[in-house]
Design an enzyme around this catalytic site. Structure first.
Site, short mmCIF file in Angstrom:
data_model
loop_
_atom_site.label_atom_id
_atom_site.label_comp_id
_atom_site.label_asym_id
_atom_site.label_seq_id
_atom_site.Cartn_x
_atom_site.Cartn_y
_atom_site.Cartn_z
N HIS A 23 4.93 -0.21 12.04
CA HIS A 23 3.63 -0.70 11.55
C HIS A 23 3.75 -1.41 10.20
O HIS A 23 2.95 -1.18 9.28
CB HIS A 23 2.64 0.46 11.45
N HIS A 63 -5.89 -0.26 14.86
CA HIS A 63 -5.35 1.06 15.17
C HIS A 63 -6.45 2.13 15.13
O HIS A 63 -6.32 3.14 14.46
CB HIS A 63 -4.24 1.40 14.19
N GLU A 89 -4.00 0.27 21.66
CA GLU A 89 -3.60 -0.74 20.68
C GLU A 89 -3.06 -1.98 21.40
O GLU A 89 -1.91 -2.01 21.83
CB GLU A 89 -2.53 -0.19 19.75
#
Length: 359
Positions: A109, A183, A320
């Site tokens: 991420h 997210h 996601e």
């Protein structure tokens, strides 16, 4: 006088004195979306149930300090690369790019200080029947060792009475890789119910998924068929129905933490349907992305609380939309490459509706 569909207030102040703003977009019947400029995050999402009761359906916090104290990606805009890049490195045009590892040996991420930890700037708002807000973040060339200055915009817009569009765009000054997503952690029972999401019924437009190793990196070889596995959601199944199956991939993810390879198609198309039999809330997700990471909240361990409750395992589920994980190291996967003469675009639509509640 018509009531404003969009309002703005101050959500908190960063340690360096900069204000974090919150924008609220209002739809019909109590439908409401709240976005904060810290992480360009979806801070709250209020949706009516089958009885007309309105409740928040996403995990998060009511105060800025809680977002700063513990990084859990609640509702955040994730980048520069969502999901994992194996061994925190990849080659780009013959040059090795080394990233900062933050998930064992891997980069996750965007690394230790991704876009979810940045203060975004509001650059446009629009009131009216389809209220919207656009936020901007400029990632410097070399930030987290990614090449190229990246100008990123995200627009949250209500495009129907209970329909939210999230659109990302990005331009770069040097060839780089980009993979952005939202997210959010969803619980369609509503947070006030205090329930988990194991009875939520999930449908996916995916015939294949990516099997992973014990560190959540996709295995070599082609995607695996979902047929005959706990990963077959081509027809609706409760999330928890097979989550404790004696299956090697379930063990690797401690539940579901896998990329589902969405059926090919052009433009924004149906990807998933999540429904709560308890509340009657239904969410359909439509996207133009090739993959959908499903995360069943396996590592939520009661060490964090928010919005008046302690968060525990399976209290929420993430859907996601994104490019497949580790694509920069996998030429057989959809490409995350972005050049200076092109524009990164990603659109996802969350369409809410009401079905009959069973309790």
């Amino acid at each position: 006088m018509t009531e404003a569909r969009i309002t703005k207030d101050v959500f908190g102040t960063l340690p360096d004195g900069r204000e974090v703003e919150r924008v609220t977009l209002r739809g019909d019947g109590g439908f409401e979306v709240r976005i904060i400029t810290y992480g360009a995050a979806l801070q709250a999402l209020l949706v009516p149930d089958a009885q007309g009761r309105v409740d928040d359906v996403v995990l998060g916090h009511d105060d800025l300090l809680s977002y700063l104290k513990l990084r859990r990606f609640f509702g955040a805009t994730v980048g520069r690369y969502a999901n994992r890049i194996a061994k925190a490195r990849f080659e780009l045009d013959g040059q090795e790019v080394r990233l900062d590892a933050n998930n064992g040996a891997h980069a996750l991420h965007g690394g230790p200080d991704g876009f979810d930890r940045k203060l975004w700037q509001i650059v446009a708002t629009e009131d009216g029947a389809q209220p919207s807000v656009t936020m901007l973040y400029v990632s410097p060339d070399g930030e987290a060792n990614y090449p190229g200055r990246l100008d990123v915009r995200v627009t949250y817009q209500l495009i129907g009475p209970m329909e939210l569009s999230v659109t990302f765009s990005a331009r770069t000054t040097r060839t780089t890789v980009v993979n952005l997503t939202n997210h959010s952690f969803f619980n369609l029972d509503g947070l006030a119910a205090g329930t988990d999401t194991l009875d939520h019924r999930l449908t996916l437009a995916a015939d294949h998924y990516l099997a992973i190793d014990e560190t959540a990196i996709p295995l070599a070889g082609p995607p695996h068929s979902v047929a005959g596995t706990p990963f077959d959601f081509r027809e609706a199944h409760p999330v928890g129905a097979r989550i404790r199956a004696d299956d090697a991939q379930i063990r690797c993810g401690r539940g579901y933490d896998h990329n589902f390879c969405l059926r090919e198609g052009s433009g924004v198309r149906f990807a998933a349907r999540l429904a709560s039999p308890r509340s009657g809330r239904v969410m359909e997700l439509h996207t133009d992305q090739p993959g959908l990471q499903i995360y069943s909240g396996n590592y939520i361990d009661a060490t964090v609380s928010g919005k008046g409750r302690v968060y525990r395992q399976s209290d929420a589920i993430c859907l996601e939309p994104q490019v497949w994980p580790d694509s920069p190291n996998r030429p057989d996967f959809p490409s995350a490459r972005l050049t200076p003469d092109s524009v990164y675009k990603h659109e996802t639509v969350y369409r809410f509706s009401i079905a009959g509640a069973s309790v």
